[in-house]
Design an enzyme around this catalytic site. Structure first.
Site, PDB file in Angstrom:
ATOM      1  N   SER A 143       0.861  -1.195   0.000  1.00 40.98           N
ATOM      2  CA  SER A 143       0.000   0.000   0.000  1.00 40.98           C
ATOM      3  C   SER A 143       0.895   1.243   0.000  1.00 40.98           C
ATOM      4  O   SER A 143       2.066   1.166   0.408  1.00 40.98           O
ATOM      5  CB  SER A 143      -0.847  -0.016   1.277  1.00 40.98           C
ATOM      6  OG  SER A 143      -1.553   1.196   1.436  1.00 40.98           O
ATOM      7  N   TYR A 156      -1.606  -0.383  10.937  1.00 40.91           N
ATOM      8  CA  TYR A 156      -1.809  -0.807   9.545  1.00 40.91           C
ATOM      9  C   TYR A 156      -0.599  -0.415   8.696  1.00 40.91           C
ATOM     10  O   TYR A 156      -0.060  -1.240   7.944  1.00 40.91           O
ATOM     11  CB  TYR A 156      -3.086  -0.176   8.979  1.00 40.91           C
ATOM     12  CG  TYR A 156      -3.314  -0.509   7.518  1.00 40.91           C
ATOM     13  CD1 TYR A 156      -3.595  -1.812   7.119  1.00 40.91           C
ATOM     14  CD2 TYR A 156      -3.216   0.475   6.524  1.00 40.91           C
ATOM     15  CE1 TYR A 156      -3.784  -2.131   5.777  1.00 40.91           C
ATOM     16  CE2 TYR A 156      -3.407   0.175   5.186  1.00 40.91           C
ATOM     17  CZ  TYR A 156      -3.696  -1.128   4.815  1.00 40.91           C
ATOM     18  OH  TYR A 156      -3.875  -1.450   3.482  1.00 40.91           O
TER      19      TYR A 156
HETATM   20  P1  NAP Z   1     -11.405  -6.220   0.942  1.00 38.18           P
HETATM   21  O1  NAP Z   1     -12.361  -5.800  -0.096  1.00 38.18           O
HETATM   22  O2  NAP Z   1     -11.761  -6.085   2.381  1.00 38.18           O
HETATM   23  O3  NAP Z   1     -10.992  -7.746   0.650  1.00 38.18           O
HETATM   24  C1  NAP Z   1     -10.080  -8.407   1.482  1.00 38.18           C
HETATM   25  C2  NAP Z   1     -10.055  -9.878   1.126  1.00 38.18           C
HETATM   26  O4  NAP Z   1      -9.111 -10.532   2.013  1.00 38.18           O
HETATM   27  C3  NAP Z   1     -11.387 -10.561   1.329  1.00 38.18           C
HETATM   28  O5  NAP Z   1     -11.613 -11.524   0.323  1.00 38.18           O
HETATM   29  C4  NAP Z   1     -11.217 -11.226   2.684  1.00 38.18           C
HETATM   30  O6  NAP Z   1     -12.092 -12.340   2.796  1.00 38.18           O
HETATM   31  C5  NAP Z   1      -9.751 -11.654   2.615  1.00 38.18           C
HETATM   32  N1  NAP Z   1      -9.163 -11.942   3.914  1.00 38.18           N
HETATM   33  C6  NAP Z   1      -9.125 -11.148   5.017  1.00 38.18           C
HETATM   34  N2  NAP Z   1      -8.563 -11.780   6.044  1.00 38.18           N
HETATM   35  C7  NAP Z   1      -8.217 -13.025   5.588  1.00 38.18           C
HETATM   36  C8  NAP Z   1      -7.617 -14.154   6.194  1.00 38.18           C
HETATM   37  N3  NAP Z   1      -7.258 -14.172   7.494  1.00 38.18           N
HETATM   38  N4  NAP Z   1      -7.415 -15.261   5.442  1.00 38.18           N
HETATM   39  C9  NAP Z   1      -7.798 -15.280   4.138  1.00 38.18           C
HETATM   40  N5  NAP Z   1      -8.381 -14.243   3.519  1.00 38.18           N
HETATM   41  C10 NAP Z   1      -8.598 -13.122   4.245  1.00 38.18           C
HETATM   42  O7  NAP Z   1     -10.023  -5.438   0.758  1.00 38.18           O
HETATM   43  P2  NAP Z   1      -9.320  -4.803  -0.533  1.00 38.18           P
HETATM   44  O8  NAP Z   1      -9.576  -3.358  -0.507  1.00 38.18           O
HETATM   45  O9  NAP Z   1      -9.646  -5.579  -1.747  1.00 38.18           O
HETATM   46  O10 NAP Z   1      -7.795  -4.993  -0.115  1.00 38.18           O
HETATM   47  C11 NAP Z   1      -6.980  -6.026  -0.651  1.00 38.18           C
HETATM   48  C12 NAP Z   1      -5.539  -5.721  -0.318  1.00 38.18           C
HETATM   49  O11 NAP Z   1      -5.194  -4.440  -0.835  1.00 38.18           O
HETATM   50  C13 NAP Z   1      -5.245  -5.655   1.190  1.00 38.18           C
HETATM   51  O12 NAP Z   1      -3.986  -6.235   1.444  1.00 38.18           O
HETATM   52  C14 NAP Z   1      -5.198  -4.155   1.479  1.00 38.18           C
HETATM   53  O13 NAP Z   1      -4.373  -3.869   2.580  1.00 38.18           O
HETATM   54  C15 NAP Z   1      -4.604  -3.644   0.184  1.00 38.18           C
HETATM   55  N6  NAP Z   1      -4.905  -2.239  -0.107  1.00 38.18           N
HETATM   56  C16 NAP Z   1      -6.191  -1.796  -0.143  1.00 38.18           C
HETATM   57  C17 NAP Z   1      -6.429  -0.454  -0.421  1.00 38.18           C
HETATM   58  C18 NAP Z   1      -7.822   0.104  -0.474  1.00 38.18           C
HETATM   59  O14 NAP Z   1      -7.973   1.336  -0.410  1.00 38.18           O
HETATM   60  N7  NAP Z   1      -8.855  -0.706  -0.633  1.00 38.18           N
HETATM   61  C19 NAP Z   1      -5.358   0.421  -0.656  1.00 38.18           C
HETATM   62  C20 NAP Z   1      -4.058  -0.070  -0.605  1.00 38.18           C
HETATM   63  C21 NAP Z   1      -3.845  -1.414  -0.332  1.00 38.18           C
HETATM   64  P3  NAP Z   1     -12.652 -12.934   4.178  1.00 38.18           P
HETATM   65  O15 NAP Z   1     -12.862 -11.782   5.119  1.00 38.18           O
HETATM   66  O16 NAP Z   1     -13.883 -13.631   3.781  1.00 38.18           O
HETATM   67  O17 NAP Z   1     -11.578 -13.870   4.640  1.00 38.18           O
END
Ligand code: NAP
Length: 237
Positions: A143, A156
């Site tokens: 990120s 985080y």
């Molecule tokens: P999201 O929509 O909340 O999706 C997160 C995914 O991770 C879900 O499928 C969730 O499924 C899974 N997950 C969470 N805990 C888990 C565990 N213990 N074991 C297996 N799966 C798990 O988040 P996103 O925005 O797509 O983010 C994805 C990645 O991008 C993350 O690493 C986040 O830090 C990074 N990121 C996001 C942003 C943003 O603004 N959205 C910006 C920069 C970086 P379950 O809860 O069903 O397990």
């Protein structure tokens, strides 16, 4: 025949958001997919959104912070696919608090256990297959919080700085085996990560991040884009 066709690809956090978009994009490129998250119904939904009936898709409900679950994923991948070509370490959680004093210790543990330990365990488990084949790609989703300070997001940010430090070192260790380590650092992306999806189209959408991942993987094998920052061009509040 597409360049990534037939490559076995594991994507963690593929049940929604960025992971789902990466699954759809790589499925369209012809990759066979292993989709992982804790919620099977969401993984099945992702699988149904992949518009390619020539590929194999396996959905595995697992918690990547648990070593026993990673062992089960490994057994399943070995028996159904025999190998892995691409590992996308995307699963992550984020909790925020007014100050560090307000941050819950369980939430601290969860963030480090998923964002860093889970990514480490998955990498450790699947790296030997790539080293043996002398080829592979590991995509780590960090990120811009892994490069910058975030008020209210100290823990985080610390997990995402850790991911960058880990990925840079991993890259130096495994490039000699023709394994590329690609670290993606998005700013805000329109997912439900911190609440609800918005209609703000001025920030990157999950499909935009997926496009960047695909482009990096499509680079010739002698080229590794090791780190990519992704920002909105002109964010509107
Ligand atoms: P999201 O929509 O909340 O999706 C997160 C995914 O991770 C879900 O499928 C969730 O499924 C899974 N997950 C969470 N805990 C888990 C565990 N213990 N074991 C297996 N799966 C798990 O988040 P996103 O925005 O797509 O983010 C994805 C990645 O991008 C993350 O690493 C986040 O830090 C990074 N990121 C996001 C942003 C943003 O603004 N959205 C910006 C920069 C970086 P379950 O809860 O069903 O397990």
């Amino acid at each position: 025949m597409k360049q990534l066709s037939g490559l076995t690809t594991i994507i963690t956090g593929a049940g929604r958001g960025i992971g789902r978009a990466i699954a759809i994009a790589l499925g369209n490129e012809g990759c066979n997919l292993v989709l992982i998250s804790r919620t099977l119904s969401q993984l099945n939904e992702t699988a149904s959104m992949v518009n390619n009936n020539t590929i194999k898709i396996e959905c595995i409900a697992a918690d990547i912070s648990k070593e026993s679950d990673i062992n089960s994923i490994h057994n399943e991948v070995v028996s159904k696919f025999g190998n892995v070509d691409i590992l996308v370490n995307n699963a992550g959680v984020g909790y925020f608090a007014k100050t560090v004093a307000d941050m819950d210790i369980q939430k601290y543990d969860e963030m480090f256990n998923v964002n860093m330990k889970g990514l480490f365990l998955m990498t450790k488990k699947f790296l030997p297959m790539m080293i043996k084949k002398n080829r592979g790609d590991i995509v780590n989703i960090s990120s811009l919080a892994g490069r910058n300070a975030i008020e209210g997001g100290a823990v985080y940010a610390a997990t995402k700085w850790a991911v960058i430090g880990f990925s840079k070192s991993l890259m130096l260790e495994v490039r000699k085996y023709n394994i590329r380590t690609i670290t993606i650092c998005p700013g805000s992306v329109n997912t439900t990560f911190t609440g609800t999806e918005s209609d703000n189209l001025s920030i990157p959408q999950p499909s935009d991040i997926a496009k960047v991942v695909v482009e990096a993987l499509l680079m010739p094998r002698n080229v590794m884009i090791s780190e990519i920052d992704i920002r909105p061009t002109n964010p509107q509040k």
